[in-house]
Design a protein around this motif. Structure first.
Motif, PDB file in Angstrom:
ATOM      1  N   ILE A 187       0.839  -1.203   0.000  1.00  0.00           N
ATOM      2  CA  ILE A 187       0.000   0.000   0.000  1.00  0.00           C
ATOM      3  C   ILE A 187       0.880   1.262   0.000  1.00  0.00           C
ATOM      4  O   ILE A 187       0.644   2.210  -0.761  1.00  0.00           O
ATOM      5  N   LEU A 188       1.896   1.261   0.835  1.00  0.00           N
ATOM      6  CA  LEU A 188       2.775   2.423   0.922  1.00  0.00           C
ATOM      7  C   LEU A 188       3.533   2.669  -0.377  1.00  0.00           C
ATOM      8  O   LEU A 188       3.689   3.814  -0.819  1.00  0.00           O
TER       9      LEU A 188
ATOM     10  N   SER B 212       3.127   6.102  -2.574  1.00  0.00           N
ATOM     11  CA  SER B 212       4.287   6.991  -2.461  1.00  0.00           C
ATOM     12  C   SER B 212       4.374   7.982  -3.621  1.00  0.00           C
ATOM     13  O   SER B 212       4.927   9.070  -3.482  1.00  0.00           O
ATOM     14  N   GLU B 213       3.806   7.606  -4.750  1.00  0.00           N
ATOM     15  CA  GLU B 213       3.850   8.477  -5.922  1.00  0.00           C
ATOM     16  C   GLU B 213       2.923   9.686  -5.784  1.00  0.00           C
ATOM     17  O   GLU B 213       3.121  10.714  -6.431  1.00  0.00           O
ATOM     18  N   TYR B 214       1.906   9.548  -4.913  1.00  0.00           N
ATOM     19  CA  TYR B 214       0.862  10.576  -4.842  1.00  0.00           C
ATOM     20  C   TYR B 214       0.900  11.380  -3.535  1.00  0.00           C
ATOM     21  O   TYR B 214       0.275  12.449  -3.450  1.00  0.00           O
ATOM     22  N   LEU B 215       1.623  10.894  -2.541  1.00  0.00           N
ATOM     23  CA  LEU B 215       1.611  11.549  -1.238  1.00  0.00           C
ATOM     24  C   LEU B 215       2.984  12.099  -0.879  1.00  0.00           C
ATOM     25  O   LEU B 215       4.005  11.594  -1.344  1.00  0.00           O
ATOM     26  N   SER B 216       2.958  13.137  -0.057  1.00  0.00           N
ATOM     27  CA  SER B 216       4.218  13.697   0.440  1.00  0.00           C
ATOM     28  C   SER B 216       4.767  12.793   1.549  1.00  0.00           C
ATOM     29  O   SER B 216       4.092  11.856   1.993  1.00  0.00           O
TER      30      SER B 216
ATOM     31  N   LYS C  54       1.777   9.611   7.989  1.00  0.00           N
ATOM     32  CA  LYS C  54       0.464   9.559   8.609  1.00  0.00           C
ATOM     33  C   LYS C  54      -0.320   8.344   8.128  1.00  0.00           C
ATOM     34  O   LYS C  54      -0.995   7.652   8.922  1.00  0.00           O
ATOM     35  N   LEU C  55      -0.248   8.049   6.825  1.00  0.00           N
ATOM     36  CA  LEU C  55      -0.937   6.886   6.267  1.00  0.00           C
ATOM     37  C   LEU C  55      -0.421   5.605   6.910  1.00  0.00           C
ATOM     38  O   LEU C  55      -1.204   4.713   7.290  1.00  0.00           O
TER      39      LEU C  55
END
Length: 299
Positions: A20-21, A25-29, A35-36
Motif C-alpha cells: 500500500i505504501l 508513495s507516488e501521490y503523497l508527500s 500519517k498513512l
C-alpha cells in the motif's frame, strides 16, 4: 522512514502494508506517507506494539542536550529551558497533543499576564518554535504546531546615541582608573558589556593597539583601540599590579616572621622582582603580565 508501530506475528499484514505504501508513495508527500502508515498500522493490527511513553520533562531534557551539542551557550540553553517549562506548566498535556490554537492562546495570555512587548513575545515564540521543530525533525511528532504561528511584527526603534558631551560627563565622574578604562574601552571599540566582562589580560595587545573579544556563539574577532584608551588601560593595569603585590606582601608578613625558610625568602624575592618589573612597564606596558602573576580577569 520510521514505523509508527511494529506488527508482530503477521508477516502477510506487513507485506500488505508495504504494498500500500509503495503504491501511494507516488501521490503523497513524506509527511502524508508517515500519517498513512501510522493509521494503517493502528487500525489493522491488534498486536501493534505500544510506543514507549516519553514524558514532557524527558522531551525537554533531550532537546536541551541537543542544543548543548550544537554549541549553544549556557545562557541560551537556560533561556530555552525556562521558556518551554513555563509553556508546559500552563498546557498540561503531552507535547504530541498540543495544538496551534493552544499555543496561540498561551502567547496571548502571557502578554496579558506580564504586560510585555511584542519583542519579548516573539523571542518566546522563537524558543517554543525551536523546541517543536526539533520534535518534528526527530519524528516524535508529525507536524510542528508552530508552523502556522508566524513572526510577530515589532517596531524598529532607532536607539539614541550618546553624545560627546555625555561621554565627557561620564569620564569626569569616574572615581577610579578602572572605571575610566572601562568607559573608554566600551566607547572606542563598541564591544558589548558581556564581551568586556569576559576580556582577559592576554586578549589585549597594548602595543598593537587591539584586543580580541569573544561574541555570541564564542565567535572571535579583533577590535582596534585608541591611544587614549591604551593610556587609561596602562594606568589601570599598573595600579592593579601594585595593589596585588601589596596584598600578597601583607599576607606573607606573618608567614615570614614565623619561618625563615628558603621557600619564604624565594617567594619574597619573586615579589620584589615583580615590583621592579611593574615599575619598568610604566612607560610601555604590554598586556602579557609577568608569568608569576596568576591573573585571568583584568577587571
Amino acid at each position: 522512514m520510521k514505523d509508527a508501530g511494529i506488527l508482530r506475528g503477521d508477516s502477510s499484514m506487513e507485506e500488505k502494508v508495504v504494498i500500500i505504501l509503495n503504491e501511494m508513495s507516488e501521490y503523497l508527500s513524506i509527511s502524508q506517507m508517515k500519517k498513512l502508515q501510522e493509521v494503517i498500522l493502528k487500525t489493522f493490527s491488534e498486536n501493534e506494539a505500544k510506543k514507549q511513553e516519553i514524558s514532557n520533562h524527558d522531551f525537554l531534557k533531550m532537546f536541551l542536550d541537543a542544543k548543548k551539542i550544537e554549541g549553544c551557550s549556557e545562557r541560551t540553553i537556560q533561556y530555552y529551558k525556562v521558556t518551554v517549562e513555563h509553556l508546559l506548566s500552563k498546557i498540561e498535556e503531552s507535547v504530541r497533543k498540543i495544538t496551534t490554537e493552544e499555543i496561540r492562546a498561551y502567547l496571548a495570555d502571557y502578554q496579558k499576564w506580564n504586560n510585555c512587548s511584542n519583542v519579548t513575545i516573539d523571542n518566546i515564540r522563537r524558543n517554543i518554535s525551536s523546541f517543536f521543530s526539533w520534535l518534528e525533525e526527530e519524528d516524535y511528532i508529525l507536524k510542528s504546531p508552530m508552523r502556522r504561528i508566524h513572526k510577530i511584527k515589532t517596531k524598529t526603534v532607532v536607539k539614541s546615541v550618546i553624545t560627546d558631551e555625555g561621554i565627557e560627563r561620564l569620564r569626569d565622574n569616574c572615581m577610579e582608573k578602572r572605571d575610566l578604562a572601562i568607559i573608554d574601552l566600551l566607547y572606542s571599540t563598541g564591544i558589548r558589556v558581556g564581551e568586556l566582562v569576559n576580556l582577559n589580560i592576554d586578549d589585549i595587545d597594548l602595543e598593537g593597539r587591539e584586543c580580541i573579544v569573544y561574541g555570541k556563539g564564542d565567535k572571535e574577532r579583533s577590535v582596534s583601540i585608541t591611544d587614549a584608551t591604551v593610556s587609561h588601560l596602562k594606568k589601570y593595569l599598573r595600579q592593579f599590579l601594585l595593589r596585588m603585590i601589596k596584598r600578597q606582601l601583607t599576607e606573607m608578613r606573618s608567614f615570614i616572621v614565623q619561618t625563615a625558610s628558603m621557600y619564604a625568602r624565594t617567594k619574597l624575592q619573586n615579589l620584589v622582582y615583580l615590583f621592579l618589573y611593574s615599575l619598568e612597564q610604566t612607560a610601555s606596558m604590554t598586556a602579557h603580565v609577568h608569568s608569576s602573576v596568576q591573573v585571568q580577569r583584568w577587571m
